[in-house]
Design a protein around this motif. Structure first.
Motif, PDB file in Angstrom:
ATOM      1  N   SER A 113      -8.987   6.402  -9.889  1.00  0.00           N
ATOM      2  CA  SER A 113      -9.038   7.785  -9.406  1.00  0.00           C
ATOM      3  C   SER A 113      -8.207   7.972  -8.137  1.00  0.00           C
ATOM      4  CB  SER A 113     -10.500   8.201  -9.120  1.00  0.00           C
ATOM      5  OG  SER A 113     -11.230   8.250 -10.310  1.00  0.00           O
ATOM      6  N   ALA A 114      -8.327   7.023  -7.219  1.00  0.00           N
ATOM      7  CA  ALA A 114      -7.552   7.115  -5.979  1.00  0.00           C
ATOM      8  C   ALA A 114      -6.060   7.021  -6.256  1.00  0.00           C
ATOM      9  CB  ALA A 114      -8.007   6.030  -4.995  1.00  0.00           C
ATOM     10  N   ILE A 115      -5.677   6.107  -7.135  1.00  0.00           N
ATOM     11  CA  ILE A 115      -4.262   5.965  -7.481  1.00  0.00           C
ATOM     12  C   ILE A 115      -3.750   7.232  -8.148  1.00  0.00           C
ATOM     13  CG2 ILE A 115      -2.671   4.710  -9.010  1.00  0.00           C
ATOM     14  CD1 ILE A 115      -4.333   2.159  -8.273  1.00  0.00           C
ATOM     15  N   ALA A 116      -4.546   7.801  -9.036  1.00  0.00           N
ATOM     16  CA  ALA A 116      -4.145   9.053  -9.700  1.00  0.00           C
ATOM     17  C   ALA A 116      -3.967  10.186  -8.677  1.00  0.00           C
ATOM     18  CB  ALA A 116      -5.172   9.437 -10.758  1.00  0.00           C
ATOM     19  N   ALA A 117      -4.829  10.230  -7.686  1.00  0.00           N
ATOM     20  CA  ALA A 117      -4.728  11.285  -6.666  1.00  0.00           C
ATOM     21  C   ALA A 117      -3.449  11.172  -5.863  1.00  0.00           C
ATOM     22  CB  ALA A 117      -5.943  11.229  -5.734  1.00  0.00           C
ATOM     23  N   TYR A 118      -2.971   9.953  -5.653  1.00  0.00           N
ATOM     24  CA  TYR A 118      -1.778   9.740  -4.829  1.00  0.00           C
ATOM     25  C   TYR A 118      -0.494   9.622  -5.638  1.00  0.00           C
ATOM     26  CZ  TYR A 118      -4.326   9.378  -0.469  1.00  0.00           C
ATOM     27  OH  TYR A 118      -5.064   9.673   0.645  1.00  0.00           O
TER      28      TYR A 118
ATOM     29  N   ILE B  57     -10.531   7.963   0.998  1.00  0.00           N
ATOM     30  CA  ILE B  57      -9.059   7.959   0.921  1.00  0.00           C
ATOM     31  C   ILE B  57      -8.578   9.071  -0.008  1.00  0.00           C
ATOM     32  CG2 ILE B  57      -7.061   6.635   0.085  1.00  0.00           C
ATOM     33  CD1 ILE B  57      -8.528   4.102   1.134  1.00  0.00           C
ATOM     34  N   THR B  58      -9.257   9.249  -1.118  1.00  0.00           N
ATOM     35  CA  THR B  58      -8.891  10.307  -2.067  1.00  0.00           C
ATOM     36  C   THR B  58      -9.059  11.682  -1.426  1.00  0.00           C
ATOM     37  OG1 THR B  58      -9.505   8.905  -3.942  1.00  0.00           O
ATOM     38  CG2 THR B  58      -9.392  11.276  -4.349  1.00  0.00           C
ATOM     39  N   ASP B  59     -10.138  11.858  -0.677  1.00  0.00           N
ATOM     40  CA  ASP B  59     -10.382  13.129   0.003  1.00  0.00           C
ATOM     41  C   ASP B  59      -9.297  13.475   1.014  1.00  0.00           C
ATOM     42  OD1 ASP B  59     -12.718  13.410  -1.449  1.00  0.00           O
ATOM     43  OD2 ASP B  59     -14.040  12.802   0.200  1.00  0.00           O
TER      44      ASP B  59
END
Length: 175
Positions: free
Chosen positions: A169-174, A110-112
């Protein structure tokens, strides 16, 4: 008088059989976790193969809804399960140890895809979905820790720590 007694007896039987939360067992929780694993793998596959098309985006939403539903069921069942035996606790902890890396891989996928999501205008929807899944995952882990043996509860907490880092990390990316 007989009618009143009959009504009272029927009411008592109805109330006694209308338990708000039926007790669950370890086998039910384990089955729920297997469904969560399967649904997480399906979501990871959909996200990894997403090319930005609307149709593939809809598939991701379906997979997300399935996973959210599976987590809701697992949460309900875990909360209604008594303290686990050593063997049951070990089985459930083993499933959590299998599930943790799959969740992390899904969040990495998801982050990618963040730039694709931003380009397609769905980044905020994915952020909301990630946050919902984080909350549900944390709730499930807490429920499982509460019924597991002390050692297994520590293992579950350790797996959750790694999963939480991936969610962050995913939340930070979005964000």
């Amino acid at each position: 008088m007989i009618a009143k007694s009959l009504v009272a007896a029927l009411l008592a039987v109805s109330l006694a059989s209308a338990s708000p939360i039926a007790r669950r067992d370890a086998a039910t929780v384990l089955s729920d976790l297997e469904t969560v694993l399967s649904d997480t793998e399906a979501l990871e596959s959909s996200v990894s193969s997403w090319t930005g098309s609307l149709l593939a985006g809809l598939e991701i939403l379906v997979e997300y809804d399935d996973l959210k539903s599976a987590l809701d069921t697992a949460i309900t069942d875990a909360a209604a399960t008594s303290t686990l035996s050593d063997a049951d606790s070990s089985s459930i902890t083993s499933e959590i140890e299998t599930l943790g890396p799959v969740i992390i891989a899904t969040l990495d996928a998801i982050t990618d895809k963040e730039s694709d999501a931003a380009d397609d205008g769905v980044a905020s929807d994915l952020l909301s979905s990630i946050e919902t899944l984080q909350t549900k995952t944390s709730t499930l882990a807490a429920d499982l820790e509460a019924i597991a043996t002390t050692t297994d509860a520590e293992t579950i907490a350790s797996v959750l720590s790694s999963v939480d880092a991936a969610f962050s990390s995913a939340i930070a990316a979005y964000s």
